[in-house]
Write an enzyme that holds these catalytic residues in place. Structure first.
Site, mmCIF file in Angstrom:
data_model
loop_
_atom_site.group_PDB
_atom_site.id
_atom_site.type_symbol
_atom_site.label_atom_id
_atom_site.label_comp_id
_atom_site.label_asym_id
_atom_site.label_seq_id
_atom_site.Cartn_x
_atom_site.Cartn_y
_atom_site.Cartn_z
ATOM 1 N N ASP A 149 0.845 -1.219 0.029
ATOM 2 C CA ASP A 149 0.035 0.097 0.051
ATOM 3 C C ASP A 149 0.884 1.091 0.132
ATOM 4 O O ASP A 149 1.942 1.296 0.439
ATOM 5 C CB ASP A 149 -0.830 -0.031 1.339
ATOM 6 C CG ASP A 149 -1.427 -1.193 1.312
ATOM 7 O OD1 ASP A 149 -2.547 -1.681 0.447
ATOM 8 O OD2 ASP A 149 -1.543 -2.014 2.470
ATOM 9 N N ASP A 173 -1.571 -2.489 -4.102
ATOM 10 C CA ASP A 173 -2.692 -2.971 -3.263
ATOM 11 C C ASP A 173 -3.437 -1.683 -3.147
ATOM 12 O O ASP A 173 -4.515 -1.556 -4.151
ATOM 13 C CB ASP A 173 -2.180 -3.531 -2.132
ATOM 14 C CG ASP A 173 -3.282 -4.384 -1.514
ATOM 15 O OD1 ASP A 173 -4.119 -4.951 -2.183
ATOM 16 O OD2 ASP A 173 -3.355 -4.361 -0.162
ATOM 17 N N ASP A 174 -3.478 -0.970 -2.205
ATOM 18 C CA ASP A 174 -4.382 0.087 -1.904
ATOM 19 C C ASP A 174 -3.637 1.286 -1.821
ATOM 20 O O ASP A 174 -2.432 1.279 -1.421
ATOM 21 C CB ASP A 174 -5.543 -0.189 -0.542
ATOM 22 C CG ASP A 174 -6.124 -1.602 -0.678
ATOM 23 O OD1 ASP A 174 -6.848 -1.528 -1.670
ATOM 24 O OD2 ASP A 174 -5.906 -2.538 0.185
ATOM 25 N N ASP A 177 -4.570 1.593 3.928
ATOM 26 C CA ASP A 177 -5.078 0.497 4.329
ATOM 27 C C ASP A 177 -4.907 0.357 5.970
ATOM 28 O O ASP A 177 -4.040 0.574 6.373
ATOM 29 C CB ASP A 177 -4.224 -0.752 3.785
ATOM 30 C CG ASP A 177 -4.867 -2.203 4.215
ATOM 31 O OD1 ASP A 177 -5.940 -2.240 4.683
ATOM 32 O OD2 ASP A 177 -4.285 -3.214 3.496
ATOM 33 N N LYS A 213 -9.059 1.803 2.175
ATOM 34 C CA LYS A 213 -9.670 0.852 2.752
ATOM 35 C C LYS A 213 -9.579 0.762 4.238
ATOM 36 O O LYS A 213 -8.585 0.929 4.970
ATOM 37 C CB LYS A 213 -8.968 -0.580 2.264
ATOM 38 C CG LYS A 213 -9.392 -1.630 3.008
ATOM 39 C CD LYS A 213 -8.284 -2.888 2.890
ATOM 40 C CE LYS A 213 -7.992 -3.430 1.358
ATOM 41 N NZ LYS A 213 -6.879 -4.469 1.513
#
Length: 345
Positions: A149, A173-174, A177, A213
């Site tokens: 992330d 990924d994000d 997070d 997220k």
């Protein structure tokens, strides 16, 4: 640099001259400052300092492998009351990894192209301030993109962590997070975009692709995170998502635009959403029965697409920061007709 860190005591200021510091062992910060006398590690004046971790172990770790705790991060911190400012950290096994650390300030840091998350805070960690962070291009070949992330505050607890003015983009990924972090985190005036795309041709790609997220876990425990005046756009999947967190999340004056999935996905939480804007996402919002709030674009009705916005050009927002470190202001994604919804950055 390690020698200076080892000698530092509360109140010490370590000024790092410009240049590239190619590490052969990571920097270890183990001694704490105090709340009234933090220890500072900062670039000297306006000089550019690059800490390059490419030669460290685990860059990258093998597929399915693990990274020993002490080797996580080009800078590894298990200490409190440090101010780290003006440094660029690249190509490390994590950029900065901070475990059981509280009261730290990360000011105008760049964490890019690391082999795990750019800035990662974990464990018993509270009262940290992340200010004007740029974190991008981070990826994790060892997990096929699943966990790198831009900024991760996860697997822990501790009150008072604040993120302000972050830009988190093009991570595997994000953008942000908060997986299994059980104390409220506050996010303000930040942006996450372009996350979750396989830009590195990693096999069996598993990046999640959300902007923000806000929780989740193997056991979904509640955490009342807050996000205000922030933007998520052009992420592979979601803009702002609860990820199964059942807590009393609060989102106000945020904007989700052109995300591949749902702009605001809060189907599992007792979230309160107020005056948020969703435009041109695959799905504007997914809300559960416990969601509250009002005055959001989907509550107001009408058509919320690109035509409803003053500008869909992100180039100012994504360009050079202001001299004070802030995100440059623009009309990006503001509604045309003055409706009081969405972020103002």
């Amino acid at each position: 640099m390690q020698r200076a860190i080892d000698l530092a005591r509360p109140g010490t200021v370590i000024s790092v001259r410009g240049g590239t510091y190619a590490l052969t062992s990571n920097l270890q910060i183990a001694r704490s400052g105090t709340a009234s006398n933090p220890i500072t590690l900062a670039a000297y004046g306006s000089e550019k300092v690059l800490i390059d971790g490419e030669a460290l172990p685990n860059t990258p770790a093998p597929v399915g492998g693990s990274i020993p705790n002490a080797q996580r991060g080009a800078i590894h911190i298990e200490a409190s009351h440090w101010r780290i400012a003006g440094l660029e950290i690249a190509n490390g096994p994590y950029g900065i990894f901070c475990r059981d650390c509280s009261g730290n300030v990360f000011d105008r840091i760049v964490t890019r192209d690391n082999y795990e998350s750019g800035l990662h805070i974990q464990g018993a960690s509270g009262g940290n301030l992340i200010l004007d962070l740029d974190s991008y291009g981070n990826r994790d070949p060892r997990k096929n993109g699943e966990s790198a992330d831009g900024l991760a505050i996860k697997e822990g607890s501790g009150a008072g962590n604040v993120v302000r003015g972050a830009r988190l983009w093009n991570n595997s990924d994000d953008g942000f997070d908060a997986w299994e972090f059980l104390s409220p985190i506050r996010i303000e005036d930040s942006v996450a975009y372009g996350n979750g795309f396989n830009r590195w041709d990693l096999p069996d790609y598993t990046g999640d692709g959300n902007g923000f997220k806000l929780g989740g876990g193997d056991e979904d425990l509640p955490a009342a995170h807050v996000v205000t005046n922030s933007i998520a756009f052009r992420n592979q999947v979601g803009g702002f998502v609860d990820n199964g967190n059942p807590g009393a999340l609060r989102l106000s004056r945020d904007t989700a635009w052109r995300n591949g999935g749902t702009g605001f996905d809060f189907s599992d939480s007792a979230a309160t959403l107020t005056r948020n804007l969703a435009a041109s996402n695959a799905v504007p919002a997914g809300l559960g029965g416990a969601a509250g709030g009002g005055g959001n674009s989907w509550d107001l009705g009408g058509t919320w697409d690109d035509g409803a916005l003053i500008s869909t050009d992100p180039s100012t927002l994504t360009g050079p920061r202001r001299p004070d470190g802030g995100i440059p202001r623009s009309a990006f994604l503001r509604p045309k007709h003055g409706t009081g919804v969405g972020a103002r950055l």
